[in-house]
Motif scaffolding. Structure first.
Motif, mmCIF file in Angstrom:
data_model
loop_
_atom_site.group_PDB
_atom_site.id
_atom_site.type_symbol
_atom_site.label_atom_id
_atom_site.label_comp_id
_atom_site.label_asym_id
_atom_site.label_seq_id
_atom_site.Cartn_x
_atom_site.Cartn_y
_atom_site.Cartn_z
ATOM 1 N N TYR A 68 0.876 -1.172 0.000
ATOM 2 C CA TYR A 68 0.000 0.000 0.000
ATOM 3 C C TYR A 68 0.914 1.223 0.000
ATOM 4 C CZ TYR A 68 0.856 -1.086 4.924
ATOM 5 O OH TYR A 68 1.462 -1.426 6.113
ATOM 6 N N PRO A 69 0.433 2.361 -0.543
ATOM 7 C CA PRO A 69 1.349 3.466 -0.844
ATOM 8 C C PRO A 69 1.771 4.360 0.319
ATOM 9 C CG PRO A 69 -0.849 3.992 -1.624
ATOM 10 C CD PRO A 69 -0.883 2.576 -1.125
ATOM 11 N N TYR A 70 0.968 4.464 1.355
ATOM 12 C CA TYR A 70 1.264 5.418 2.419
ATOM 13 C C TYR A 70 1.563 4.695 3.728
ATOM 14 C CZ TYR A 70 -0.693 8.502 -1.067
ATOM 15 O OH TYR A 70 -0.936 9.160 -2.240
ATOM 16 N N SER A 71 1.906 5.450 4.750
ATOM 17 C CA SER A 71 2.181 4.889 6.067
ATOM 18 C C SER A 71 0.995 4.055 6.560
ATOM 19 C CB SER A 71 2.445 6.021 7.066
ATOM 20 O OG SER A 71 2.387 5.551 8.403
ATOM 21 N N PHE A 72 1.296 3.043 7.347
ATOM 22 C CA PHE A 72 0.230 2.228 7.933
ATOM 23 C C PHE A 72 -0.578 3.012 8.964
ATOM 24 C CE2 PHE A 72 3.255 1.887 11.270
ATOM 25 C CZ PHE A 72 2.687 1.273 12.385
ATOM 26 N N LEU A 73 -0.108 4.195 9.351
ATOM 27 C CA LEU A 73 -0.812 5.033 10.318
ATOM 28 C C LEU A 73 -1.762 6.035 9.667
ATOM 29 C CD1 LEU A 73 2.216 5.719 12.677
ATOM 30 C CD2 LEU A 73 0.330 4.108 13.066
ATOM 31 N N GLU A 74 -1.780 6.075 8.342
ATOM 32 C CA GLU A 74 -2.688 6.967 7.611
ATOM 33 C C GLU A 74 -4.122 6.431 7.718
ATOM 34 O OE1 GLU A 74 -2.127 9.839 5.755
ATOM 35 O OE2 GLU A 74 -0.131 9.805 6.656
ATOM 36 N N PRO A 75 -5.109 7.293 7.446
ATOM 37 C CA PRO A 75 -6.490 6.791 7.376
ATOM 38 C C PRO A 75 -6.572 5.635 6.369
ATOM 39 C CG PRO A 75 -6.479 9.184 7.358
ATOM 40 C CD PRO A 75 -5.032 8.747 7.227
ATOM 41 N N VAL A 135 5.339 -10.757 13.816
ATOM 42 C CA VAL A 135 5.294 -9.366 13.389
ATOM 43 C C VAL A 135 6.647 -8.735 13.725
ATOM 44 C CG1 VAL A 135 4.101 -7.149 13.697
ATOM 45 C CG2 VAL A 135 2.810 -9.294 13.837
ATOM 46 N N PHE A 136 7.510 -8.618 12.714
ATOM 47 C CA PHE A 136 8.804 -7.964 12.899
ATOM 48 C C PHE A 136 8.660 -6.504 12.487
ATOM 49 C CE2 PHE A 136 10.745 -12.312 11.965
ATOM 50 C CZ PHE A 136 11.074 -12.560 13.285
ATOM 51 N N SER A 137 8.664 -5.595 13.470
ATOM 52 C CA SER A 137 8.581 -4.154 13.231
ATOM 53 C C SER A 137 7.302 -3.781 12.495
ATOM 54 C CB SER A 137 9.801 -3.650 12.447
ATOM 55 O OG SER A 137 10.969 -3.835 13.191
ATOM 56 N N GLY A 138 6.174 -3.946 13.164
ATOM 57 C CA GLY A 138 4.900 -3.604 12.549
ATOM 58 C C GLY A 138 3.790 -3.531 13.580
ATOM 59 N N GLY A 139 2.594 -3.236 13.094
ATOM 60 C CA GLY A 139 1.424 -3.158 13.945
ATOM 61 C C GLY A 139 0.173 -3.109 13.089
ATOM 62 N N LEU A 140 -0.964 -3.106 13.728
ATOM 63 C CA LEU A 140 -2.229 -3.036 13.009
ATOM 64 C C LEU A 140 -2.336 -1.724 12.236
ATOM 65 C CD1 LEU A 140 -4.505 -4.590 15.750
ATOM 66 C CD2 LEU A 140 -3.956 -5.594 13.529
ATOM 67 N N ILE A 141 -3.092 -1.750 11.160
ATOM 68 C CA ILE A 141 -3.155 -0.645 10.220
ATOM 69 C C ILE A 141 -4.282 0.328 10.577
ATOM 70 C CG2 ILE A 141 -3.572 -0.070 7.781
ATOM 71 C CD1 ILE A 141 -2.217 -2.758 7.079
ATOM 72 N N GLY A 142 -3.986 1.616 10.472
ATOM 73 C CA GLY A 142 -4.965 2.671 10.703
ATOM 74 C C GLY A 142 -4.386 3.767 11.568
ATOM 75 N N PRO A 143 -5.039 4.930 11.601
ATOM 76 C CA PRO A 143 -4.514 6.061 12.359
ATOM 77 C C PRO A 143 -4.652 5.853 13.864
ATOM 78 C CG PRO A 143 -6.663 6.594 11.466
ATOM 79 C CD PRO A 143 -6.282 5.251 10.908
ATOM 80 N N PRO A 144 -3.854 6.583 14.658
ATOM 81 C CA PRO A 144 -4.000 6.502 16.115
ATOM 82 C C PRO A 144 -5.439 6.824 16.518
ATOM 83 C CG PRO A 144 -2.014 7.713 15.524
ATOM 84 C CD PRO A 144 -2.792 7.492 14.251
ATOM 85 N N HIS A 169 9.368 4.795 12.265
ATOM 86 C CA HIS A 169 8.186 4.474 11.455
ATOM 87 C C HIS A 169 7.126 3.676 12.217
ATOM 88 C CE1 HIS A 169 10.376 5.936 8.004
ATOM 89 N NE2 HIS A 169 11.385 5.149 8.331
ATOM 90 N N ILE A 170 7.546 2.937 13.238
ATOM 91 C CA ILE A 170 6.632 2.063 13.991
ATOM 92 C C ILE A 170 6.640 2.518 15.454
ATOM 93 C CG2 ILE A 170 6.013 -0.322 14.552
ATOM 94 C CD1 ILE A 170 6.323 0.086 11.530
ATOM 95 N N PRO A 171 5.669 3.329 15.863
ATOM 96 C CA PRO A 171 5.643 3.789 17.255
ATOM 97 C C PRO A 171 5.451 2.632 18.244
ATOM 98 C CG PRO A 171 4.128 5.065 15.878
ATOM 99 C CD PRO A 171 4.584 3.898 15.064
ATOM 100 N N LEU A 172 6.159 2.705 19.352
ATOM 101 C CA LEU A 172 6.022 1.704 20.409
ATOM 102 C C LEU A 172 4.557 1.571 20.830
ATOM 103 C CD1 LEU A 172 7.101 -0.243 22.553
ATOM 104 C CD2 LEU A 172 7.611 1.758 23.983
ATOM 105 N N GLU A 173 3.851 2.692 20.905
ATOM 106 C CA GLU A 173 2.449 2.658 21.327
ATOM 107 C C GLU A 173 1.611 1.791 20.384
ATOM 108 O OE1 GLU A 173 4.141 5.597 20.757
ATOM 109 O OE2 GLU A 173 4.620 5.932 22.873
ATOM 110 N N ARG A 174 1.917 1.808 19.066
ATOM 111 C CA ARG A 174 1.149 1.000 18.123
ATOM 112 C C ARG A 174 1.461 -0.478 18.310
ATOM 113 N NH1 ARG A 174 -2.169 1.689 13.750
ATOM 114 N NH2 ARG A 174 -2.840 3.326 15.155
ATOM 115 N N MET A 175 2.722 -0.803 18.602
ATOM 116 C CA MET A 175 3.042 -2.214 18.862
ATOM 117 C C MET A 175 2.307 -2.688 20.113
ATOM 118 S SD MET A 175 7.056 -2.742 17.823
ATOM 119 C CE MET A 175 7.672 -1.672 19.104
#
Length: 193
Positions: A68-75, A135-144, A169-175
């Motif tokens: 997908y083209p944008y950050s996983f934290l985008e809408p 999950v190596f350096s990742g988290g669920l997709i969507g904005p905070p 790129h991967i905030p601790l809070e999202r993990m």
């Protein structure tokens, strides 16, 4: 030797590389999901570090080397239609392995970075017992703060989430949030930072 199967439809029918045991003879399967700018072939470097004799390894390739083209934290809608296509491509590989005789509870999804986000999102959206989720350096997709409607039960699926507390790129809070959500839907989560 690396063979291949083709993923029908989503993500432009990109190639899926396959190595290891034939699915009908395998005791388990690992789906290796690459990160942004990487390749399915590149994920096979992990195969040398993992047991291979009775395991099938399958690595789907993203179109243009990105799921997908944008950050996983985008809408979520900003990453469409690529995200829906990518989730379907992973689902196609899970289904193909199951059709070839590998029970879903023996299928492990392993992703790095963008592939880790995609793998976690796939499991959350398609809850059932899997062999594992890595999950190596990742988290669920969507904005905070995105309200999620994750329902279902992953029935004790072992989940490993690993990353850094200084990853830009991967905030601790999202993990941590990902670990909590996957625990809520029945995962046995091991989060290591």
């Amino acid at each position: 030797m690396i063979g291949s199967i083709r993923t029908p439809g989503p993500h432009q029918g990109q190639q899926v590389l396959v190595a290891g045991a034939a699915p009908a003879e395998a005791t388990a399967a690992v789906i290796l999901v690459h990160g942004r700018g990487a390749t399915a072939r590149g994920m096979f470097g992990l195969v040398n570090e993992l047991p291979a004799e009775t395991v099938t390894y399958a690595a789907p390739q993203a179109a243009s080397q990105t799921w997908y083209p944008y950050s996983f934290l985008e809408p979520i809608e900003r990453n469409e239609p690529w995200l829906t296509s990518a989730l379907a491509a992973v689902g196609d590989v899970v289904d193909a392995l199951a059709d070839e005789g590998v029970p879903r509870e023996r299928i492990v999804l392993l992703g790095f970075s963008q592939g880790a986000c995609l793998s976690a999102e796939f499991v959350a959206r398609n809850p059932q017992r899997y062999g594992g989720l890595i999950v190596f350096s990742g988290g669920l997709i969507g904005p905070p703060g995105l309200a999620r409607n994750d329902v279902g039960d992953i029935a004790g699926t072992p989940v490993f989430i690993g990353g850094s507390d200084i990853d830009p790129h991967i905030p601790l809070e999202r993990m941590q949030e990902t670990a909590a959500i996957l625990e809520q839907i029945g995962g046995k989560v091991d989060l290591r930072v």
